[in-house]
Design a protein around this motif. Structure first.
Motif, PDB file in Angstrom:
ATOM      1  N   GLN A 185    -111.281 104.544 -23.339  1.00  0.00           N
ATOM      2  CA  GLN A 185    -112.384 105.445 -22.994  1.00  0.00           C
ATOM      3  C   GLN A 185    -112.247 105.888 -21.545  1.00  0.00           C
ATOM      4  N   LEU A 186    -112.429 107.171 -21.300  1.00  0.00           N
ATOM      5  CA  LEU A 186    -112.305 107.693 -19.946  1.00  0.00           C
ATOM      6  C   LEU A 186    -113.625 107.566 -19.191  1.00  0.00           C
ATOM      7  N   GLU A 187    -113.546 107.214 -17.930  1.00  0.00           N
ATOM      8  CA  GLU A 187    -114.740 107.124 -17.105  1.00  0.00           C
ATOM      9  C   GLU A 187    -115.297 108.520 -16.819  1.00  0.00           C
ATOM     10  N   LYS A 188    -114.407 109.452 -16.479  1.00  0.00           N
ATOM     11  CA  LYS A 188    -114.819 110.825 -16.205  1.00  0.00           C
ATOM     12  C   LYS A 188    -114.714 111.647 -17.486  1.00  0.00           C
ATOM     13  N   GLN A 189    -115.750 112.387 -17.821  1.00  0.00           N
ATOM     14  CA  GLN A 189    -115.772 113.178 -19.048  1.00  0.00           C
ATOM     15  C   GLN A 189    -114.902 114.427 -18.957  1.00  0.00           C
ATOM     16  N   GLU A 190    -114.577 114.848 -17.739  1.00  0.00           N
ATOM     17  CA  GLU A 190    -113.663 115.960 -17.556  1.00  0.00           C
ATOM     18  C   GLU A 190    -113.031 115.877 -16.176  1.00  0.00           C
ATOM     19  N   GLY A 191    -111.887 116.527 -16.032  1.00  0.00           N
ATOM     20  CA  GLY A 191    -111.214 116.476 -14.740  1.00  0.00           C
ATOM     21  C   GLY A 191    -109.953 117.317 -14.729  1.00  0.00           C
ATOM     22  N   THR A 192    -109.292 117.337 -13.583  1.00  0.00           N
ATOM     23  CA  THR A 192    -108.047 118.079 -13.390  1.00  0.00           C
ATOM     24  C   THR A 192    -107.009 117.143 -12.783  1.00  0.00           C
ATOM     25  N   ILE A 193    -105.809 117.147 -13.339  1.00  0.00           N
ATOM     26  CA  ILE A 193    -104.713 116.319 -12.841  1.00  0.00           C
ATOM     27  C   ILE A 193    -103.672 117.244 -12.228  1.00  0.00           C
ATOM     28  N   VAL A 194    -103.323 116.976 -10.983  1.00  0.00           N
ATOM     29  CA  VAL A 194    -102.340 117.791 -10.270  1.00  0.00           C
ATOM     30  C   VAL A 194    -101.269 116.877  -9.692  1.00  0.00           C
ATOM     31  N   SER A 195    -100.016 117.168  -9.985  1.00  0.00           N
ATOM     32  CA  SER A 195     -98.910 116.403  -9.405  1.00  0.00           C
ATOM     33  C   SER A 195     -97.636 117.228  -9.500  1.00  0.00           C
ATOM     34  N   TYR A 196     -96.522 116.622  -9.074  1.00  0.00           N
ATOM     35  CA  TYR A 196     -95.221 117.283  -9.112  1.00  0.00           C
ATOM     36  C   TYR A 196     -94.326 116.489 -10.051  1.00  0.00           C
ATOM     37  N   LEU A 197     -93.772 117.149 -11.040  1.00  0.00           N
ATOM     38  CA  LEU A 197     -92.995 116.476 -12.081  1.00  0.00           C
ATOM     39  C   LEU A 197     -91.506 116.686 -11.875  1.00  0.00           C
ATOM     40  N   PHE A 198     -90.745 115.611 -12.105  1.00  0.00           N
ATOM     41  CA  PHE A 198     -89.292 115.690 -12.016  1.00  0.00           C
ATOM     42  C   PHE A 198     -88.676 114.823 -13.114  1.00  0.00           C
ATOM     43  N   GLU A 199     -87.458 115.155 -13.485  1.00  0.00           N
ATOM     44  CA  GLU A 199     -86.777 114.482 -14.598  1.00  0.00           C
ATOM     45  C   GLU A 199     -85.620 113.639 -14.068  1.00  0.00           C
ATOM     46  N   ASP A 200     -85.453 112.431 -14.616  1.00  0.00           N
ATOM     47  CA  ASP A 200     -84.352 111.578 -14.169  1.00  0.00           C
ATOM     48  C   ASP A 200     -83.116 111.788 -15.037  1.00  0.00           C
ATOM     49  N   LYS A 201     -82.100 110.986 -14.792  1.00  0.00           N
ATOM     50  CA  LYS A 201     -80.820 111.166 -15.467  1.00  0.00           C
ATOM     51  C   LYS A 201     -80.871 110.859 -16.963  1.00  0.00           C
ATOM     52  N   VAL A 202     -81.877 110.093 -17.383  1.00  0.00           N
ATOM     53  CA  VAL A 202     -82.000 109.768 -18.815  1.00  0.00           C
ATOM     54  C   VAL A 202     -83.096 110.624 -19.470  1.00  0.00           C
ATOM     55  N   PHE A 203     -83.433 111.749 -18.830  1.00  0.00           N
ATOM     56  CA  PHE A 203     -84.358 112.757 -19.374  1.00  0.00           C
ATOM     57  C   PHE A 203     -85.801 112.272 -19.498  1.00  0.00           C
ATOM     58  N   ARG A 204     -86.172 111.311 -18.701  1.00  0.00           N
ATOM     59  CA  ARG A 204     -87.570 110.864 -18.646  1.00  0.00           C
ATOM     60  C   ARG A 204     -88.245 111.572 -17.474  1.00  0.00           C
ATOM     61  N   VAL A 205     -89.440 112.108 -17.706  1.00  0.00           N
ATOM     62  CA  VAL A 205     -90.154 112.859 -16.681  1.00  0.00           C
ATOM     63  C   VAL A 205     -91.072 111.918 -15.893  1.00  0.00           C
ATOM     64  N   HIS A 206     -91.098 112.103 -14.572  1.00  0.00           N
ATOM     65  CA  HIS A 206     -91.924 111.280 -13.690  1.00  0.00           C
ATOM     66  C   HIS A 206     -92.869 112.171 -12.885  1.00  0.00           C
ATOM     67  N   SER A 207     -93.962 111.564 -12.436  1.00  0.00           N
ATOM     68  CA  SER A 207     -94.969 112.277 -11.655  1.00  0.00           C
ATOM     69  C   SER A 207     -94.959 111.785 -10.215  1.00  0.00           C
ATOM     70  N   SER A 208     -95.124 112.720  -9.284  1.00  0.00           N
ATOM     71  CA  SER A 208     -95.128 112.387  -7.863  1.00  0.00           C
ATOM     72  C   SER A 208     -96.145 113.262  -7.144  1.00  0.00           C
ATOM     73  N   GLN A 209     -96.658 112.756  -6.025  1.00  0.00           N
ATOM     74  CA  GLN A 209     -97.535 113.566  -5.186  1.00  0.00           C
ATOM     75  C   GLN A 209     -96.748 114.246  -4.066  1.00  0.00           C
ATOM     76  N   ASN A 210     -95.435 114.072  -4.097  1.00  0.00           N
ATOM     77  CA  ASN A 210     -94.560 114.685  -3.098  1.00  0.00           C
ATOM     78  C   ASN A 210     -94.133 116.075  -3.560  1.00  0.00           C
ATOM     79  N   PRO A 211     -94.599 117.144  -2.895  1.00  0.00           N
ATOM     80  CA  PRO A 211     -94.269 118.505  -3.339  1.00  0.00           C
ATOM     81  C   PRO A 211     -92.793 118.842  -3.255  1.00  0.00           C
ATOM     82  N   ASN A 212     -92.035 118.033  -2.531  1.00  0.00           N
ATOM     83  CA  ASN A 212     -90.596 118.278  -2.417  1.00  0.00           C
ATOM     84  C   ASN A 212     -89.800 117.582  -3.517  1.00  0.00           C
ATOM     85  N   LYS A 213     -90.503 116.874  -4.373  1.00  0.00           N
ATOM     86  CA  LYS A 213     -89.805 116.047  -5.357  1.00  0.00           C
ATOM     87  C   LYS A 213     -89.809 116.615  -6.770  1.00  0.00           C
TER      88      LYS A 213
END
Length: 309
Positions: A185-213
């Motif tokens: 169950q989510l604590e917040k009933q609505e929201g916005t998620i903002v991050s920077y996504l990048f993919e590793d060598k095994v094609f798994r996507v990761h999230s970062s707060q680093n805009p250069n990443k």
């Protein structure tokens, strides 16, 4: 008595049955309006048009005869029943014209071939389908859904349409809404998620707060319903990054059910709990605003109704 609009029907290609367009001048039910505008058709004929999804109000197909119309709205009668909807084993064509095809894909079907499977996928099946109309016809993929994600997808019939659709895919003109069945169950009933996504060598996507990443990704969510163990969310993508919804929901601690790759510990419905439910975009050739919406998979609702000790 309603008068026929002087608004001209759209132009059609040779051999295509013309669409007819009417303007609504007063508040009235759809059936009453159609009876007045189509005096040569019986009530059963009109019900058939509604049943075959040939009646559009603005940018939406309407099949309810008691739908209330408002002054200023446009009602279009599609001249082609055959292009309204076609069902295949693992997808349904919900819209088709000379430029593009919109399908509702089942979970488990690839959007396009992979190295290990180049025959059993929506792209190959649609390619075979359009070639039955003309062997020279081709199909072009505009965007992808993960294999285990169900819902709405768009394919183009030529490279120019593909390019135009892709250029507008992450603009305000294109709206992509999903439903996601998540753990907890989510604590917040609505929201916005903002991050920077990048993919590793095994094609798994990761999230970062680093805009250069990585590439910026924005996801809006709202809780539709929940029980003690699971929640159903409406998710709107503001960007279209690979695995964006899956990664972002894991990031806030509520992985999509069945998504072991991104943190899920349960698989109660034996599929990924993600469905592309709504899609709005501007037709790249006609300029018409199109809106498509599918039903939420019944298994999503069934899980939420289960009782747990």
């Amino acid at each position: 008595m309603h008068k026929k609009s002087a608004h001209p029907a759209r132009k059609s290609s040779p051999g295509e049955r013309k669409d007819v367009l009417f303007r609504v001048t007063e508040e009235v039910s759809l059936m009453e309006f159609l009876i007045a505008q189509l005096p040569s058709k019986s009530r059963d004929n009109i019900k058939s048009l509604l049943r075959n999804k040939q009646v559009w109000v603005g940018d939406q197909i309407v099949s309810q005869f008691n739908h209330q119309l408002l002054p200023g709205q446009m009602v279009r009668i599609s001249g082609s029943r055959s292009r309204a909807e076609k069902k295949f084993a693992e997808f349904t064509i919900v819209f088709e014209d000379d430029s593009l095809i919109v399908i509702d894909k089942s979970a488990g079907l690839l959007s396009i071939a992979t190295g290990s499977d180049n025959t059993h996928n929506a792209f190959r099946m649609l390619s075979d389908y359009v070639k039955t109309q003309d062997p020279k016809n081709k199909i072009f993929i505009v965007h992808r859904l993960d294999r285990e994600t169900s819902g709405l997808m768009v394919y183009a019939k030529n490279e120019e349409v593909k390019k135009l659709l892709q250029e507008n895919w992450n603009t305000e003109e294109t709206q992509k809404c999903y439903v996601a069945l998540v753990e907890g169950q989510l604590e917040k009933q609505e929201g916005t998620i903002v991050s920077y996504l990048f993919e590793d060598k095994v094609f798994r996507v990761h999230s970062s707060q680093n805009p250069n990443k990585g590439l910026k990704a924005i996801t809006n969510y709202r809780v539709l319903e929940s029980n003690a163990n699971f929640s159903l969310l409406q998710v709107e993508l503001k960007t279209g990054r690979k695995n964006q919804i899956r990664v972002h929901l894991q990031e806030i601690g509520h992985s999509i059910v069945g998504d072991k790759k991104y943190g899920a510990v349960s698989s109660p419905i034996r599929r990924l709990g993600l469905h592309a439910q709504q899609l709005r975009f501007v037709h790249p050739v006609s300029g018409e605003k199109l809106h498509f919406e599918t039903k939420v998979p019944s298994v999503f609702h069934s899980l939420l109704k289960r009782k747990y000790k």
